[in-house]
Write a protein that holds these residues in place. Structure first.
Motif, PDB file in Angstrom:
ATOM      1  N   ARG A   1      -2.064   8.023   0.582  1.00  0.00           N
ATOM      2  CA  ARG A   1      -3.344   7.382   0.867  1.00  0.00           C
ATOM      3  C   ARG A   1      -3.200   6.450   2.070  1.00  0.00           C
ATOM      4  N   ALA A   2      -2.068   5.743   2.134  1.00  0.00           N
ATOM      5  CA  ALA A   2      -1.831   4.852   3.265  1.00  0.00           C
ATOM      6  C   ALA A   2      -1.807   5.634   4.566  1.00  0.00           C
ATOM      7  N   GLU A   3      -1.192   6.814   4.502  1.00  0.00           N
ATOM      8  CA  GLU A   3      -1.129   7.684   5.681  1.00  0.00           C
ATOM      9  C   GLU A   3      -2.544   8.089   6.095  1.00  0.00           C
ATOM     10  N   PHE A   4      -3.380   8.422   5.104  1.00  0.00           N
ATOM     11  CA  PHE A   4      -4.718   8.940   5.377  1.00  0.00           C
ATOM     12  C   PHE A   4      -5.651   7.890   5.956  1.00  0.00           C
ATOM     13  N   VAL A   5      -5.426   6.610   5.626  1.00  0.00           N
ATOM     14  CA  VAL A   5      -6.306   5.604   6.223  1.00  0.00           C
ATOM     15  C   VAL A   5      -5.852   5.251   7.636  1.00  0.00           C
ATOM     16  N   GLY A   6      -4.851   5.969   8.123  1.00  0.00           N
ATOM     17  CA  GLY A   6      -4.497   5.827   9.513  1.00  0.00           C
ATOM     18  C   GLY A   6      -3.300   4.948   9.804  1.00  0.00           C
ATOM     19  N   LEU A   7      -2.585   4.549   8.771  1.00  0.00           N
ATOM     20  CA  LEU A   7      -1.408   3.715   9.005  1.00  0.00           C
ATOM     21  C   LEU A   7      -0.222   4.598   9.377  1.00  0.00           C
ATOM     22  N   ASN A   8       0.592   4.098  10.292  1.00  0.00           N
ATOM     23  CA  ASN A   8       1.815   4.810  10.639  1.00  0.00           C
ATOM     24  C   ASN A   8       2.880   4.451   9.606  1.00  0.00           C
TER      25      ASN A   8
ATOM     26  N   ALA B   1       0.842  -1.202   0.000  1.00  0.00           N
ATOM     27  CA  ALA B   1       0.000   0.000   0.000  1.00  0.00           C
ATOM     28  C   ALA B   1       0.873   1.246   0.000  1.00  0.00           C
ATOM     29  N   ILE B   2       1.956   1.195   0.774  1.00  0.00           N
ATOM     30  CA  ILE B   2       2.870   2.340   0.837  1.00  0.00           C
ATOM     31  C   ILE B   2       3.541   2.556  -0.520  1.00  0.00           C
ATOM     32  N   ARG B   3       3.901   1.442  -1.162  1.00  0.00           N
ATOM     33  CA  ARG B   3       4.529   1.548  -2.472  1.00  0.00           C
ATOM     34  C   ARG B   3       3.571   2.203  -3.470  1.00  0.00           C
TER      35      ARG B   3
END
Lengths: 378, 323
Positions: free
Chosen positions: A246-253, A239-241
């Motif tokens: 977007r990954a940040e916005f769904v709440g992932l650190n 997801a980060i790749r």
């Protein structure tokens, strides 16, 4: 959330109108993960079992290839390194130019540990890997402060720092430019000598015990990578790749996952570096130099980033060219130049490397299903 | 020798070391700042400059070079170095234009990692080409006759003439680039393009040409660095990569896209290096081993970069954190 990122390529819009078909396909695939794992394990074990024989001793084939057993062992060691590197580059999308620090650092740590503390091979690997993990933590913490290209530059810079430290100020520990020569490798668990031939008929396949030792780690590395990549954790990497924001916005650190990916990758490099010390019983200073980082980049990209077997293929091709083809009178002297040209062509035209070419070719022959449907997961 | 003389000497040496870093880093920094393109092949341009300079210097030589074969004996061109100093930048400028057009442009829209990978591959190709053509051994690049030997300076005493020339040449070139970027329409467009390329295009100004010229200028500077830097070391196929890493550090320390940053970063690195190598500091004792400060010179510049990065991730003169 996890559904959203489960199969990023499939969600890019291309097959969105198919609706339910995509879901069915996805669930079907999830159900077969366990079977796939067994398949990967069996494939890996069979492959490493017949590889050295095919490469070095089989009639006709090995004569044509010109391979030898020492090279087969070396290839597996670099393969572990490449799998770890691809976890970072292919799956998290971070290009590190500093992996020589973990490979070479672990090699030195393993060498020094073997001379000063214990010559038990398993403990040597443990010592080297521990060093690589701790160092990756520090280096990742510093380098990940800046993303993208700066990450590449910073990993390169800090790895060079370690090289210069080993070459001069820490020469009393590392033996400076001569490399670390006093490596001691004792018998495994106190009884099994690594340099002894196996009993008949196993020696036909494996030759020395060292190969079995290395091959075990290689298979474990492959399975670990497969397990991680098919877990929710690995999904976050992808997801980060695909889209860090977007990954940040769904709440992932994101920062923490990137650091963990970096450390994990460093651990693989550490295992490989320690095995390299056990294999060669010598640590050259060049193992820390940034060209070593460049080599692992070339191998991984050449073979195919974002696939499990691609990097391994890249390692085999690269080391084969470096060690066997370079001996040919005609093209031998130009091997590095040729690899450079091939590398540039691969980057420009075939971003998924040799493995990608094979996959596409297979897909064309099999028809219908394109490789992209797999989301590059295999 | 007095302490003042020692300090001044260390200072000049630092300035000279920094000068080479600056020449390479300016191009790297501007190309990164304006075009958002990472050029891992920038060191290869330094390498090309060094070899081209070496060849021209050897050929434009009355005692045995091409000019003599062509019958020139009395022309009085005893200093083949000057033609090299003029021809090489032009040559590398053209290479820079070609690189922008055929390498960088197709890669602007691709991920950063692809840019790094392709330029890294090009750097390998350049390095290996020179290895195949001229062999892997180091070739001595003699300093030109009019610039070899020492020069007598006040307080310091004797100082290598060539090192002084390197500082002067760098100073002039940096001033020219500075004027170009700060006080010409061309510079204005390039700077505006750094801030907001879309707006510049909307104003009816095509950015293609300023960008390609800027790439060429950056390349030419790296080429000059090769010509003036090579007489300080021996020329071999690895020197390009050797200068690339410090140049990147200069960019990181100074801040991307800033000429001022490149100059300050270069001087800082040069000073750290020079102080550790040459300052009259006592050696220290670790675990019974004598460790001199000069052993830490190479490590020092990386440590400096680490400190700057921790305190100011965007660099000393950087404006924003991008990427």
């Amino acid at each position: 959330m996890s559904d959203e990122v489960q199969n990023p390529d499939a969600n890019d819009g291309g097959d969105a109108p198919e609706g339910t078909a995509g879901y069915v396909e996805r669930y079907r695939r999830r159900g077969t993960t366990a079977n796939n794992e067994l398949l990967v394990a069996v494939t890996a074990v069979v492959a490493v079992s017949i590889f050295p024989w095919l490469f070095a001793d089989a009639p006709v084939i090995s004569d044509v290839l010109g391979g030898y057993r020492g090279l087969a062992t070396l290839m597996l060691i670099w393969a572990i390194f490449a799998i770890g590197f691809d976890l970072l580059l292919g799956y998290t999308g971070l290009l590190s130019f500093g992996h020589a620090a973990f490979w070479g650092g672990a090699a030195y740590a393993a060498g020094i540990f073997s001379a000063e503390v214990s010559s038990e091979p398993l403990l040597i690997v443990l010592a080297g890997t521990t060093f690589a993990v701790l160092f990756a933590w520090v280096l990742g913490f510093l380098s990940l402060r800046r993303g993208g290209i700066y990450f590449s530059i910073l990993t390169l810079a800090f790895a060079q720092m370690l090289f210069y430290m080993a070459s001069s100020p820490l020469a009393f520990l590392t033996n400076g430019e001569n490399g670390f020569t006093s490596v001691e490798v004792g018998p495994l668990l106190g009884v099994i000598h690594l340099d002894e031939l196996l009993v008949y008929p196993l020696d036909i396949l494996y030759g020395e015990m060292l190969y079995v030792f290395v091959a075990t780690f290689a298979v474990l590395a492959l399975l670990t990578a497969y397990r991680v990549l098919n877990s929710p954790y690995g999904t976050v990497f992808r997801a980060i790749r695909e889209n860090e924001q977007r990954a940040e916005f769904v709440g992932l650190n994101v920062w923490r996952y990137k650091l963990m990916s970096f450390v994990l990758s460093g651990a693989f490099a550490g295992v490989a570096g320690s095995l390299f010390t056990i294999h060669g019983q010598y640590v050259p200073l060049e193992s820390l130099f940034w060209t070593e980082s460049g080599e692992i980049v070339i191998m991984t990209v050449l073979g195919g980033v974002g696939s499990l077997f691609g990097p391994v293929l890249g390692v085999v091709v690269y080391l084969y060219v470096e060690n066997v083809v370079s001996g040919f009178e005609t093209i031998g002297p130009f091997w590095h130049l040729i690899l450079g040209v091939v590398f540039v062509v691969v980057v420009a035209v075939f971003p998924r490397g040799i493995w990608g070419i094979i996959e596409d070719g297979y897909a064309r022959v099999a028809g219908g299903e394109t490789a992209a449907d797999d989301g590059g997961e295999r | 020798m007095s302490l003042a003389a020692d300090l001044l000497r260390v200072f000049l040496n630092g300035l000279q070391t920094g000068a080479i870093y600056i020449l390479v880093a300016i191009g790297l920094s501007i190309i990164l700042g304006t075009l958002r393109f990472v050029n891992f092949a920038h060191g290869a341009l330094y390498l090309i400059g060094a070899y081209a300079g070496l060849l021209i210097t050897l050929e434009v030589n009355l005692s045995n070079g091409l000019l003599r074969e062509w019958g020139f004996e009395t022309i009085g061109l005893g200093w083949g170095f000057l033609p090299a100093l003029i021809i090489v930048p032009l040559f590398v400028f053209v290479i820079g234009l070609a690189m922008e057009r055929f390498v960088a442009r197709p890669f602007y829209d691709r991920p950063d990692t692809d840019q790094i990978l392709v330029t890294f591959g090009l750097a390998i190709i350049a390095q290996e080409l020179f290895r195949v053509l001229f062999g892997g051994q180091s070739i001595n690049f003699a300093r030109p006759g009019w610039a070899s030997g020492p020069v007598s300076l006040p307080i310091i005493g004797n100082f290598p003439k060539w090192r002084l020339y390197v500082i002067i040449i760098t100073g002039i070139l940096v001033a020219i680039v500075w004027l170009l970027v700060e006080y010409t329409d061309f510079g204005l467009i390039v700077r505006a393009g750094t801030r907001d390329p879309e707006m510049v295009e909307l104003l009816g100004i095509k950015l293609t040409r300023p960008y390609i010229v800027m790439f060429g200028i950056g390349a030419a500077l790296a080429g000059v660095a090769g010509v003036v830097g090579a007489p300080l070391e021996n020329v071999n196929p690895n020197i390009g990569t050797g200068v690339l890493v410090p140049a990147f550090l200069v960019v990181v320390i100074g801040g991307v896209g800033s000429i001022r940053g490149a100059v300050v970063g270069g001087v800082l690195l040069g000073m750290v290096f020079s102080v550790l190598v040459g300052a009259p500091l006592p050696s220290i004792d670790i675990l019974g081993t004598q460790i001199t400060w000069s052993a830490w010179a190479q490590v020092g510049i990386y440590a400096l970069a680490a400190v700057v990065l921790l305190v100011r991730p965007e660099g000393l003169f950087g404006e924003e954190v991008t990427g």
